[in-house]
Each structure stands twice: as C-alpha cells, then as structure tokens.
Design a protein around this motif. Structure first.
Motif, PDB file in Angstrom:
ATOM      1  N   SER A 287       0.824  -1.202   0.000  1.00 52.12           N
ATOM      2  CA  SER A 287       0.000   0.000   0.000  1.00 52.12           C
ATOM      3  C   SER A 287       0.864   1.260   0.000  1.00 52.12           C
ATOM      4  N   ALA A 288       1.936   1.250   0.819  1.00 52.39           N
ATOM      5  CA  ALA A 288       2.829   2.413   0.881  1.00 52.39           C
ATOM      6  C   ALA A 288       3.508   2.642  -0.462  1.00 52.39           C
ATOM      7  N   GLY A 289       3.959   1.560  -1.101  1.00 54.28           N
ATOM      8  CA  GLY A 289       4.611   1.683  -2.406  1.00 54.28           C
ATOM      9  C   GLY A 289       3.665   2.215  -3.460  1.00 54.28           C
ATOM     10  N   ASP A 290       2.403   1.732  -3.433  1.00 55.40           N
ATOM     11  CA  ASP A 290       1.413   2.217  -4.393  1.00 55.40           C
ATOM     12  C   ASP A 290       1.120   3.698  -4.182  1.00 55.40           C
ATOM     13  N   VAL A 291       1.022   4.104  -2.906  1.00 53.51           N
ATOM     14  CA  VAL A 291       0.767   5.521  -2.597  1.00 53.51           C
ATOM     15  C   VAL A 291       1.917   6.389  -3.096  1.00 53.51           C
ATOM     16  N   LEU A 292       3.163   5.939  -2.850  1.00 61.23           N
ATOM     17  CA  LEU A 292       4.331   6.708  -3.279  1.00 61.23           C
ATOM     18  C   LEU A 292       4.372   6.841  -4.793  1.00 61.23           C
ATOM     19  N   THR A 293       4.233   5.714  -5.487  1.00 64.25           N
ATOM     20  CA  THR A 293       4.295   5.740  -6.948  1.00 64.25           C
ATOM     21  C   THR A 293       3.154   6.560  -7.531  1.00 64.25           C
ATOM     22  N   ASN A 294       1.932   6.325  -7.039  1.00 58.47           N
ATOM     23  CA  ASN A 294       0.774   7.063  -7.548  1.00 58.47           C
ATOM     24  C   ASN A 294       0.897   8.558  -7.250  1.00 58.47           C
ATOM     25  N   GLY A 295       1.482   8.878  -6.089  1.00 60.59           N
ATOM     26  CA  GLY A 295       1.669  10.279  -5.741  1.00 60.59           C
ATOM     27  C   GLY A 295       2.623  10.979  -6.687  1.00 60.59           C
ATOM     28  N   ILE A 296       3.727  10.308  -7.016  1.00 65.10           N
ATOM     29  CA  ILE A 296       4.708  10.892  -7.936  1.00 65.10           C
ATOM     30  C   ILE A 296       4.109  11.043  -9.332  1.00 65.10           C
ATOM     31  N   VAL A 297       3.389  10.004  -9.767  1.00 66.60           N
ATOM     32  CA  VAL A 297       2.744  10.080 -11.081  1.00 66.60           C
ATOM     33  C   VAL A 297       1.695  11.191 -11.090  1.00 66.60           C
ATOM     34  N   TRP A 298       0.926  11.313  -9.999  1.00 69.00           N
ATOM     35  CA  TRP A 298      -0.086  12.379  -9.911  1.00 69.00           C
ATOM     36  C   TRP A 298       0.569  13.748  -9.996  1.00 69.00           C
ATOM     37  N   LEU A 299       1.678  13.921  -9.268  1.00 67.41           N
ATOM     38  CA  LEU A 299       2.376  15.202  -9.288  1.00 67.41           C
ATOM     39  C   LEU A 299       2.873  15.520 -10.691  1.00 67.41           C
ATOM     40  N   TYR A 300       3.404  14.493 -11.363  1.00 70.66           N
ATOM     41  CA  TYR A 300       3.910  14.672 -12.735  1.00 70.66           C
ATOM     42  C   TYR A 300       2.777  15.073 -13.669  1.00 70.66           C
ATOM     43  N   GLU A 301       1.634  14.379 -13.527  1.00 71.45           N
ATOM     44  CA  GLU A 301       0.520  14.650 -14.437  1.00 71.45           C
ATOM     45  C   GLU A 301      -0.182  15.960 -14.094  1.00 71.45           C
ATOM     46  N   THR A 302      -0.203  16.328 -12.804  1.00 70.73           N
ATOM     47  CA  THR A 302      -0.902  17.536 -12.375  1.00 70.73           C
ATOM     48  C   THR A 302      -0.074  18.795 -12.608  1.00 70.73           C
ATOM     49  N   ALA A 303       1.196  18.741 -12.194  1.00 73.57           N
ATOM     50  CA  ALA A 303       2.063  19.922 -12.332  1.00 73.57           C
ATOM     51  C   ALA A 303       2.460  20.161 -13.777  1.00 73.57           C
ATOM     52  N   GLY A 304       2.419  19.114 -14.600  1.00 66.66           N
ATOM     53  CA  GLY A 304       2.713  19.268 -16.020  1.00 66.66           C
ATOM     54  C   GLY A 304       4.121  19.763 -16.281  1.00 66.66           C
ATOM     55  N   PHE A 305       4.226  20.634 -17.285  1.00 66.20           N
ATOM     56  CA  PHE A 305       5.554  21.084 -17.701  1.00 66.20           C
ATOM     57  C   PHE A 305       6.240  21.924 -16.625  1.00 66.20           C
ATOM     58  N   VAL A 306       5.447  22.534 -15.724  1.00 64.74           N
ATOM     59  CA  VAL A 306       6.052  23.305 -14.625  1.00 64.74           C
ATOM     60  C   VAL A 306       6.800  22.365 -13.687  1.00 64.74           C
ATOM     61  N   GLY A 307       6.170  21.233 -13.358  1.00 67.95           N
ATOM     62  CA  GLY A 307       6.838  20.226 -12.534  1.00 67.95           C
ATOM     63  C   GLY A 307       8.061  19.658 -13.225  1.00 67.95           C
ATOM     64  N   GLY A 308       7.964  19.448 -14.550  1.00 68.56           N
ATOM     65  CA  GLY A 308       9.107  18.960 -15.309  1.00 68.56           C
ATOM     66  C   GLY A 308      10.264  19.943 -15.278  1.00 68.56           C
ATOM     67  N   ALA A 309       9.942  21.240 -15.421  1.00 68.49           N
ATOM     68  CA  ALA A 309      10.986  22.265 -15.376  1.00 68.49           C
ATOM     69  C   ALA A 309      11.658  22.303 -14.011  1.00 68.49           C
ATOM     70  N   LEU A 310      10.838  22.198 -12.949  1.00 71.66           N
ATOM     71  CA  LEU A 310      11.394  22.221 -11.592  1.00 71.66           C
ATOM     72  C   LEU A 310      12.336  21.033 -11.371  1.00 71.66           C
ATOM     73  N   MET A 311      11.924  19.866 -11.840  1.00 72.45           N
ATOM     74  CA  MET A 311      12.784  18.696 -11.678  1.00 72.45           C
ATOM     75  C   MET A 311      14.044  18.827 -12.536  1.00 72.45           C
ATOM     76  N   GLY A 312      13.922  19.479 -13.689  1.00 78.77           N
ATOM     77  CA  GLY A 312      15.095  19.727 -14.530  1.00 78.77           C
ATOM     78  C   GLY A 312      16.117  20.613 -13.833  1.00 78.77           C
ATOM     79  N   VAL A 313      15.610  21.579 -13.040  1.00 78.81           N
ATOM     80  CA  VAL A 313      16.495  22.449 -12.260  1.00 78.81           C
ATOM     81  C   VAL A 313      17.173  21.669 -11.144  1.00 78.81           C
ATOM     82  N   LEU A 314      16.407  20.808 -10.483  1.00 83.96           N
ATOM     83  CA  LEU A 314      16.887  20.167  -9.257  1.00 83.96           C
ATOM     84  C   LEU A 314      17.719  18.910  -9.501  1.00 83.96           C
ATOM     85  N   TYR A 315      17.631  18.327 -10.698  1.00 88.70           N
ATOM     86  CA  TYR A 315      18.278  17.029 -10.881  1.00 88.70           C
ATOM     87  C   TYR A 315      19.790  17.100 -10.678  1.00 88.70           C
ATOM     88  N   ALA A 316      20.442  18.097 -11.252  1.00 86.58           N
ATOM     89  CA  ALA A 316      21.901  18.213 -11.085  1.00 86.58           C
ATOM     90  C   ALA A 316      22.297  18.424  -9.621  1.00 86.58           C
TER      91      ALA A 316
END
Length: 482
Positions: A287-316
């Motif tokens: 259940s915890a793993g499903d919540v974590l994975t679904n949460g990350i996918v939800w954030l990716y799908e909800t935040a869209g390109f803004v979330g992608g840009a933020l992760m692009g900044v933070l990855y390095a």
C-alpha cells in the motif's frame, strides 16, 4: 612522468597518510575515504597538471587522473603509505559509514539497486524493441509492424516474454542484493523473493481486479486470514522483507549452536520472515509503495511542464548530493508497472540534465584560455553527453559557476518541453545521447528535440554568462585602478 613524485604531491595535498582511511581506484579516478576533507589543499590539487578534476560523493573524495595514469599513481601511493590495496567494495563500505542519516540511506539504496541495473536495463531495452514491433504509427500510419507483417507476431511475443521476466521476478533480484547489503545470506534473500512471486499465489498484477470482485484468495491459519497474493513487480515490500530477513538471520546465528547452525538457521529464518512478510510487511508496504508511486505520477501529471521544469532544475543538485540514487527505486517501480504508468518520466529528465552539463563543459572549451581547463572540459563534456556527469560538474561547471547555472536553466527548458509532450522511457540506461533506445517509440522524436533544446540553450547561456562575468571582472579592475 615521475609517478612517485606525483603520488607524494597528491598525498601532501590531501592531508598526508594520517588522513587516509581507505583508498582504491577505478579506470580513471583515485577513490579515497578521508578522515577529514577539510584538510585538503584544494588549490594545490587544482594546480597539478596530472589532476583533471576532483569531487566528493557518497563519502569518497575522488581525484580524476585518467586512464593509464591512475593505476600507476595508486601503486606508488600504496608503496609510500604501506596501506594495503583495497577493493572498490571495501572502500564503498568505509565511505557508507560517513555522512548524515539521509546520505547513508541514499547510499544504501544505491548499493542495493546499482548491481541489478544491468538486468533492468536489458529488460527495458527489450521492451523498447517490442514497442518497435507493436507501436501504431511509428513506421506506418494507423498500423504497427506486426499488423502489416503478421509473420513477425511470434518474434514480438518472444521478445515480450524476455522483457517481462526481470520485472515479473524483480523481488528475486532485489531480495538477493538487499539481503547481501543488510548483512544476511544473499541466497536466502533470493529464496524469499521466489516465495513472494510463487505461481501458487495470486499474481500481484491481478490483485486490484480481485479486490473489486471480492475474489482475493486467503490462508486461514491460527484464526488469521492471510491474503495469498504475490508481489510481482514490487520494490518496497521485498526491500523491507529482506531487511527483516537479515536481522532475523543474524539474531538466530548468535544463539544457535554451531552444530545446528547450517541446518536450523536457514529454516527458521525463511519460515519466520515469510510469515511476517505475508501477515504484516507485505500488505503494509504494498500500500505504501502504491501511494508513493501514484503520488509521484499524480504530481507529474498535475504539475505538467512546470513540474518537469522544476525537476530539470533540481536534478543536477541531486547528483551533487548523491540523492539521485534514491530515484532508482521509484523508477524501477514505474517500469515494473509500465502497463499502468506508461513508463518513467525521471530517466528522460535525467538525460536532459546530463546533456546540459555536457553542453556547458563543451562551451567552456571555446571560452576559456586555460589549457588545462580546455583539456578537462573536452573529455568531461563528451563523458557527460554519454551519461556520466560528475567530471563535467565537479571538474568544470561548478568551478566556474556560470556554466552550472546555464546548464540547470537549459535542463529546465528541455525538461518542460519533454514533460509537456509526455516523453517516457521504458528502460533504464545511459541518460544521455545513448538514452534514445530507452525511450518509448512514440516519444523518440520529442526526446531528440528535447536534447537539442537542452544543448542549444545551455551553450548560448554559457556564452552570454561568460561575457557578463568578463565585464564584471573588467569593471572591478577599473574600480580598483581608480
């Protein structure tokens, strides 16, 4: 080259023999675990022609010397210090004891998942090949290759079987690696993984449907109803179960008479851990793993390109701290459930970041007049484009600062683009130019465009930032002269 002199100079610059806790080398770098990195004379190291760059990660201070040089310098260091030659695993173990709790946790995840990456990469790339056969519109409008050439259907089906194996039986791979990392018997860990995906259990991929239809099979034991469900494609349950197994095994061995150890310790370890896993550990962590994975996918799908840009900044910055290794567990879960998630969005963003770091280093070649920096930037830039960014980041971009800023901006723009176009990978691999073969067939064009954006934006910004920096220096010099 006088390797003895170079070794002596390096030894003095890192604080002397007393400061070395452990050391080894890889193909290009000295890998040192030091008592106190504050004792390092960084300027002296930077001024040495033999040193191509330095960086600190996962409790190790690494000095980039280059192929064919590092082994000779290491041999002289061993002769000078009298420290016994050590394996990379020994040095990793010594380095893992350093750092704060978060750093040690990330290092633990790295130690578990890095050894199994080749199997996951192979499976993912086979999945990509399967997609080439079955993707509609990739080569033919509104049709796939097997629609047009039915005789290829069995070939595609065979490749699909090959690609699924590593993900279906993922708990076995993780169980082996995790039990070994936690100090238990690796083969008992593998056996636990086999139990968790045994064919007598309900296949984990059908668990959701079984719940809806109220058809989840159970064992009735001692008044308990224990769900008889497998853990195919899961990560967190087997990680925690392997930790429990290792601790139970270690505890039993401490009290078990030597004459009975080989007979009873494995038996008691497996039966106790398996019972605990199916009663408590498995259901909770699933259940915890499903919540974590679904949460990350939800954030990716909800935040869209803004979330992608933020992760692009933070990855390095994550790479600098070593925290990017923690993404491996999440990516593995995303890839194991690719039919649901569609793939991993983390790998494409990592590739955008790596391309940007390489582009910044390559731009420095044409900007700097320092011959040593040119040499380091050329090798490091190419390495980064192929997916290995540490030499570029630590040897060039962070030293000069403005290339690193340009790179994270370039990464953000490219990551926003590929996120907007839902670019996903079906495999782990080299997060750079070779990463094309890890991308879903329908996303390859967007991935290539994203890499071009990352490279171009970074090069332009690096050049502009360098001009600005030169102007600032010139103004400072004029003010000082006045």
């Amino acid at each position: 080259m006088n390797y003895r002199n170079e070794a002596e100079n390096i030894l003095e610059a890192i604080g002397g023999q007393e400061n070395i806790q452990a050391m080894t080398h890889c193909a290009t770098r000295l890998r040192l675990v030091l008592q106190d990195e504050e004792l390092i004379d960084q300027k002296r190291l930077d001024d040495m022609d033999i040193v191509k760059g330095t960086f600190s990660t996962a409790g190790q201070y690494q000095i980039i010397l280059g192929t064919g040089i590092v082994n000779n310098v290491y041999r002289e260091l061993v002769a000078i210090t009298g420290i016994e030659e050590m394996s990379k695993d020994d040095v990793k173990q010594a380095g893992s004891k350093k750092g704060n709790p978060l750093q040690r946790f990330v290092k633990m995840l790295s130690d578990i998942f890095v050894p199994i990456i080749p199997a996951i990469v192979a499976a993912g790339l086979l999945m990509g090949i399967h997609n080439v056969f079955t993707a509609t519109g990739l080569f033919i409008d509104d049709a796939s290759l097997i629609d047009v050439y039915p005789h290829l259907e069995d070939t595609a089906a065979m490749i699909n079987t090959f690609s699924n194996a590593a993900f279906v039986f993922l708990p076995i791979l993780i169980g082996f690696s995790a039990a070994k990392r936690f100090g238990g018997n690796a083969y008992l860990g593998a056996a636990l993984g086999m139990i968790m995906v045994h064919p007598d259990l309900l296949n984990g991929y059908g668990y959701g449907e079984a719940i809806v239809n109220n058809e989840v099979p159970v064992w009735n034991i001692l008044g308990l109803e224990i769900e008889r469900v497998g853990y195919q494609g899961t990560v967190l349950p087997v990680l925690v179960a392997s930790f429990v197994l290792a601790k139970i095994e270690i505890g039993i061995r401490k009290i078990m008479p030597a004459a009975l150890d080989n007979l009873l310790t494995p038996l008691l370890t497996i039966i106790l851990t398996s019972f605990i896993t199916f009663v408590a550990v498995g259901p909770f962590t699933r259940s915890a793993g499903d919540v974590l994975t679904n949460g990350i996918v939800w954030l990716y799908e909800t935040a869209g390109f803004v979330g992608g840009a933020l992760m692009g900044v933070l990855y390095a910055p994550f790479v600098i701290t070593g925290m990017h290794h923690s993404f491996i567990a999440v990516e593995t879960q995303l890839l194991a459930n690719v039919m649901v998630t569609g793939g991993s969005f983390i790998f494409p963003i990592a590739a955008m970041s790596n391309i940007a770091q390489g582009a910044a280093a390559i731009a420095v070649i044409f900007i700097t007049r320092n011959k040593k920096m040119k040499s380091v930037a050329s090798a490091a830039g190419i390495s980064s484009l192929l997916g290995i960014t540490e030499p570029a980041m630590f040897g060039v971009n962070l030293k000069l600062k403005y290339p690193f800023v340009a790179a994270i901006i370039g990464s953000a723009v490219a990551s926003a683009y590929i996120t907007f176009n839902q670019t996903l990978s079906v495999a782990l691999g080299a997060a750079g130019l070779p990463g094309i073969i890890s991308i879903r067939a329908e996303s390859i064009v967007h991935f290539i465009i994203g890499m071009a954006i990352s490279f171009t934006v970074t090069v332009i910004l690096t050049y502009l930032f360098s001009k600005r920096k030169k102007n600032q220096i010139a103004n400072q010099e004029e003010q000082q002269a006045a």
